[in-house]
Write a protein that holds these residues in place. Structure first.
Motif, PDB file in Angstrom:
ATOM      1  N   ASP A   1      53.357  34.821   5.381  1.00 49.83           N
ATOM      2  CA  ASP A   1      55.019  34.786   5.605  1.00 49.83           C
ATOM      3  C   ASP A   1      55.860  35.267   4.559  1.00 49.83           C
ATOM      4  N   SER A   2      55.337  35.327   3.101  1.00 53.55           N
ATOM      5  CA  SER A   2      56.233  35.994   2.294  1.00 53.55           C
ATOM      6  C   SER A   2      55.997  37.611   2.613  1.00 53.55           C
ATOM      7  N   LEU A   3      55.015  38.022   2.747  1.00 51.21           N
ATOM      8  CA  LEU A   3      54.853  39.686   3.140  1.00 51.21           C
ATOM      9  C   LEU A   3      55.557  39.779   4.713  1.00 51.21           C
ATOM     10  N   ARG A   4      55.656  38.855   5.380  1.00 49.84           N
ATOM     11  CA  ARG A   4      56.493  38.955   6.658  1.00 49.84           C
ATOM     12  C   ARG A   4      58.098  39.224   6.295  1.00 49.84           C
ATOM     13  N   ARG A   5      58.598  38.457   5.572  1.00 46.30           N
ATOM     14  CA  ARG A   5      59.938  38.365   5.018  1.00 46.30           C
ATOM     15  C   ARG A   5      60.143  39.736   4.143  1.00 46.30           C
ATOM     16  N   ILE A   6      59.425  39.991   3.203  1.00 48.07           N
ATOM     17  CA  ILE A   6      59.495  41.225   2.447  1.00 48.07           C
ATOM     18  C   ILE A   6      59.568  42.600   3.211  1.00 48.07           C
ATOM     19  N   LEU A   7      58.394  42.744   4.098  1.00 45.01           N
ATOM     20  CA  LEU A   7      58.490  43.824   5.051  1.00 45.01           C
ATOM     21  C   LEU A   7      59.695  43.810   5.890  1.00 45.01           C
ATOM     22  N   GLN A   8      60.225  42.755   6.389  1.00 45.80           N
ATOM     23  CA  GLN A   8      61.305  42.638   7.261  1.00 45.80           C
ATOM     24  C   GLN A   8      62.429  43.070   6.396  1.00 45.80           C
ATOM     25  N   LYS A   9      62.644  42.709   5.129  1.00 45.63           N
ATOM     26  CA  LYS A   9      63.764  43.049   4.470  1.00 45.63           C
ATOM     27  C   LYS A   9      63.637  44.644   3.995  1.00 45.63           C
ATOM     28  N   ALA A  10      62.705  44.987   3.808  1.00 43.08           N
ATOM     29  CA  ALA A  10      62.578  46.319   3.729  1.00 43.08           C
ATOM     30  C   ALA A  10      62.933  47.379   4.898  1.00 43.08           C
ATOM     31  N   GLY A  11      63.048  46.836   5.973  1.00 36.18           N
ATOM     32  CA  GLY A  11      63.349  47.433   7.244  1.00 36.18           C
ATOM     33  C   GLY A  11      62.471  47.574   8.257  1.00 36.18           C
ATOM     34  N   TYR A  12      61.231  47.317   8.328  1.00 36.86           N
ATOM     35  CA  TYR A  12      60.079  47.193   9.228  1.00 36.86           C
ATOM     36  C   TYR A  12      60.567  46.105  10.105  1.00 36.86           C
TER      37      TYR A  12
ATOM     38  N   CYS B   1      76.497  38.306  -8.893  1.00 37.64           N
ATOM     39  CA  CYS B   1      75.224  39.213  -8.673  1.00 37.64           C
ATOM     40  C   CYS B   1      73.896  38.723  -8.768  1.00 37.64           C
ATOM     41  N   THR B   2      73.776  37.810  -9.862  1.00 35.43           N
ATOM     42  CA  THR B   2      72.580  37.243 -10.206  1.00 35.43           C
ATOM     43  C   THR B   2      72.426  35.956  -9.018  1.00 35.43           C
ATOM     44  N   LYS B   3      73.233  35.347  -8.408  1.00 34.64           N
ATOM     45  CA  LYS B   3      73.176  34.484  -7.197  1.00 34.64           C
ATOM     46  C   LYS B   3      72.373  35.257  -6.272  1.00 34.64           C
ATOM     47  N   ILE B   4      73.172  36.430  -5.858  1.00 33.07           N
ATOM     48  CA  ILE B   4      72.827  37.149  -4.456  1.00 33.07           C
ATOM     49  C   ILE B   4      71.339  37.535  -4.816  1.00 33.07           C
ATOM     50  N   VAL B   5      71.013  38.035  -5.883  1.00 30.94           N
ATOM     51  CA  VAL B   5      69.620  38.473  -6.183  1.00 30.94           C
ATOM     52  C   VAL B   5      68.556  37.268  -6.095  1.00 30.94           C
ATOM     53  N   LEU B   6      69.024  36.106  -6.790  1.00 30.83           N
ATOM     54  CA  LEU B   6      68.086  35.103  -6.488  1.00 30.83           C
ATOM     55  C   LEU B   6      68.117  34.515  -5.330  1.00 30.83           C
ATOM     56  N   LYS B   7      69.056  34.474  -4.515  1.00 30.52           N
ATOM     57  CA  LYS B   7      68.954  34.009  -3.156  1.00 30.52           C
ATOM     58  C   LYS B   7      68.158  34.967  -2.403  1.00 30.52           C
ATOM     59  N   ASN B   8      68.305  36.298  -2.535  1.00 25.17           N
ATOM     60  CA  ASN B   8      67.664  36.952  -1.426  1.00 25.17           C
ATOM     61  C   ASN B   8      65.946  36.743  -1.695  1.00 25.17           C
ATOM     62  N   SER B   9      65.744  37.024  -3.198  1.00 30.26           N
ATOM     63  CA  SER B   9      64.328  36.790  -3.914  1.00 30.26           C
ATOM     64  C   SER B   9      63.708  35.633  -3.255  1.00 30.26           C
ATOM     65  N   LEU B  10      64.406  34.632  -3.103  1.00 26.62           N
ATOM     66  CA  LEU B  10      63.872  33.303  -2.864  1.00 26.62           C
ATOM     67  C   LEU B  10      63.574  33.029  -1.086  1.00 26.62           C
ATOM     68  N   GLU B  11      64.562  33.816  -0.554  1.00 24.96           N
ATOM     69  CA  GLU B  11      64.445  33.744   0.879  1.00 24.96           C
ATOM     70  C   GLU B  11      63.027  34.674   1.195  1.00 24.96           C
ATOM     71  N   MET B  12      62.939  35.826   0.422  1.00 23.97           N
ATOM     72  CA  MET B  12      61.803  36.711   0.945  1.00 23.97           C
ATOM     73  C   MET B  12      60.624  35.804   0.530  1.00 23.97           C
ATOM     74  N   LEU B  13      60.519  34.850  -0.190  1.00 21.09           N
ATOM     75  CA  LEU B  13      59.450  34.224  -0.761  1.00 21.09           C
ATOM     76  C   LEU B  13      59.323  32.785   0.225  1.00 21.09           C
ATOM     77  N   GLY B  14      60.106  32.634   1.286  1.00 21.78           N
ATOM     78  CA  GLY B  14      60.401  31.567   2.051  1.00 21.78           C
ATOM     79  C   GLY B  14      60.604  30.159   1.597  1.00 21.78           C
ATOM     80  N   ILE B  15      61.577  30.393   0.433  1.00 25.73           N
ATOM     81  CA  ILE B  15      61.997  29.379  -0.204  1.00 25.73           C
ATOM     82  C   ILE B  15      63.535  29.207  -0.140  1.00 25.73           C
ATOM     83  N   GLU B  16      64.029  27.979   0.065  1.00 27.30           N
ATOM     84  CA  GLU B  16      65.492  27.621   0.040  1.00 27.30           C
ATOM     85  C   GLU B  16      66.210  27.807  -1.286  1.00 27.30           C
TER      86      GLU B  16
END
Length: 559
Positions: free
Chosen positions: A141-152, A539-554
């Motif tokens: 599921d993490s790979l799904r989210r990361i690949l979707q973020k990348a644009g796939y 900017c730190t908040k944005i990066v942390l949120k985007n990173s956590l979301e790609m890991l499937g973590i709220e």
């Protein structure tokens, strides 16, 4: 921003090598990597020693003499010990913050295109998901989210093995014992363990299992209804667990579909034409080099690999790339599958294997009922998270404490399962999984909540009206440089399919942010400095949120 710097460097290095009469085609990365001595370094000179017959230092000096840096993102470079060392410009640091705020939730998108079908989890529906299955789910599921973020364009599959012997055993057990009033997958798992125990005592009972298996493949209406009911009961429970883990599948594909509509038969016919297929004692055998692969049993029933070939032909016809997330015990069969697909003229899948999560005292076994279920782990983690949240905020509303506890518990599990390189085995430890003081997901989530809290206490001006050049302290510069690496990390994961890279990166950002927060005032700093630092917090908040979301973590706003 980091990935843009890398691309600019590659262009400049290619041009310099061309002037020296060296083709860069053999060296796609040009040896560019991170270094503790600079922001980026190139080791290309070491790769050219053999062809140019010169020492690395001399090669690096000649490259430097022909190197023209036009990118405003790079301030300077030097030659040291054979390496070309590069340093980011102040403009790059400021533009990093502007880009993060401009792209916001889209930060991490790198313009990838194409359709990917990603299959993961796909546990047999003969019991609940155990902690080993949960690692598959967290990685997939993490790979799904990361690949979707990348644009796939990513479509996720759960391949339902309804034709395996396990489900025939469950059907046999349902006839004898019936269902207890438990969550569906747990009830089915209990039946499976009990049925196996009975069969081990009386081997003649295995004949009834064989008969169920044969009749289901033939499409016998009564047996089909029995077995499908068992699968559906287990799947409902499994789906509930996956929802609790914040794991999503787009499609549940039943294995039997490929037998019913003739796909398996067509595979056999194609392999007869294109490969060496022989009959031995009534079984259909494919000779694959020195190996023999059974395609059909002597009683006429198909095998898992034959149905899997049909499934992969189905996926390949609907995508540009297939990715399978599988346990390490599938290496042999996935290798055979890839070779067979090549014979059929079909591009094999990328196989993402992971090592197992084991109990300290034994291996996982659904048949013997020896495993830690994902449900049990989640329940205990959420319970422990509640204790911690209540300790920190006893006066908070009950609803708030329960909601934060759920986010933290699920995050702790997912992060714990992804943070270790997938090719390394894990020994599951309750003590470690329930340790909320270590630098795992709760620590990263708390860092996000801290950034949110700072921003709630202030008004933030437009970034274009703020003097970002004031952010010169070492803690600030280190944090900005790290924030700029998220798209580059996404690029690396698209290539390697290793989501642990994002887990490590997220923790590093949390570390750097907490160092910054500890050492430098934000709200109490001089006005102009405070304004600039608030943008660094945002900017730190944005990066942390985007990173956590790609890991499937709220990412909680408050904890």
């Amino acid at each position: 921003m980091f990935e843009k710097v890398v691309e600019d460097l590659k262009k400049s290095l290619r041009d310099a090598l061309e002037k020296l009469g060296v083709s860069a085609d053999e060296y796609p990365t040009l040896g560019i990597e991170e270094s503790k001595y600079c922001d980026l370094a190139s080791s290309i000179s070491f790769k050219l020693v053999k062809s140019l017959k010169m020492p690395p230092q001399k090669i690096a000096e000649e490259i430097a003499d022909n190197l023209e840096i036009s990118s405003p993102l790079i301030s300077s470079f030097e030659v040291k010990s054979g390496y070309l060392n590069f340093f980011l410009s102040d403009f790059c640091l400021q533009e990093t913050l502007r880009r993060i705020e401009r792209e916001n939730e889209n930060y991490g998108f790198i313009g990838k295109k194409g359709k990917i079908i990603l299959e993961h989890t796909s546990a047999n529906p003969n019991g609940p998901l155990h902690i080993g299955h949960a690692r598959n789910s967290a990685i997939g599921d993490s790979l799904r989210r990361i690949l979707q973020k990348a644009g796939y364009d990513v479509e996720t599959h759960y391949y339902v093995n309804d034709m395996g012997r396990q489900m025939a055993i469950v059907t046999f057990g349902l006839r004898r014992f019936g269902l207890r009033d438990l969550k569906g997958d747990h009830a089915i798992g209990e039946i499976y363990v009990r049925a196996n125990s009975e069969i081990e005592k009386d081997e003649k009972l295995a004949e009834e299992v064989d008969e169920i298996l044969r009749k289901y493949e033939e499409g016998d209406p009564e047996v089909s209804e029995e077995l499908k009911r068992a699968v559906e009961i287990a799947l409902e429970g499994i789906k509930e667990t996956l929802r609790e883990m914040n794991v999503h599948h787009d499609v549940f594909v039943w294995e039997s579909e490929f037998v019913r509509r003739g796909d398996v038969q067509r595979v056999l016919e194609e392999l007869r034409k294109k490969a060496e297929v022989v009959e031995e004692e009534g079984a259909l055998i494919l000779k694959l080099g020195d190996e023999k692969v059974v395609l059909r049993r002597s009683d006429g029933t198909s095998l898992y690999i034959t149905r899997d070939i049909a499934y992969h032909l189905f996926k390949a016809s609907r995508s540009d790339l297939c990715i399978d997330v599988l346990g390490a015990d599938h290496k042999l069969i996935s290798s055979q599958l890839s070779r067979i697909l090549e014979i059929l003229g079909v591009k094999p899948p990328k196989v993402v294997t992971f090592e197992f999560v084991s109990l300290p005292e034994s291996s996982m076994s659904t048949r013997r009922g020896l495993f830690v279920s994902a449900d049990e782990v989640l329940e205990k983690l959420v319970e422990k998270a509640y204790e911690e949240v209540h300790r920190r905020k006893p006066e908070a509303p009950e609803e708030f404490k329960r909601e934060v506890s759920r986010k933290v518990g699920v995050g702790a599990l997912r992060y714990d399962l992804v943070k270790v390189m997938r090719d390394k085995p894990m020994v599951f430890s309750w003590e470690e999984a329930l340790d909320f003081e270590k630098q795992g997901a709760p620590y990263i989530q708390y860092s996000h909540a801290r950034a949110s809290s700072i921003l709630r206490k202030s008004e933030i001006r437009d970034i274009n009206e703020v003097d970002l050049s004031l952010l010169k302290e070492p803690q600030e510069v280190s944090l900005i440089k790290a924030l700029g690496k998220l798209p580059w990390i996404v690029e690396q994961i698209c290539e390697s399919l290793n989501p642990h890279l994002l887990a490590s990166y997220s923790r590093d950002i949390a570390d750097l942010f907490n160092d910054f927060y500890r050492d430098l005032p934000v709200l109490k700093a001089e006005r102009e400095v405070s304004e600039a630092r608030l943008h660094l917090v945002l900017c730190t908040k944005i990066v942390l949120k985007n990173s956590l979301e790609m890991l499937g973590i709220e990412a909680p706003e408050e904890m």
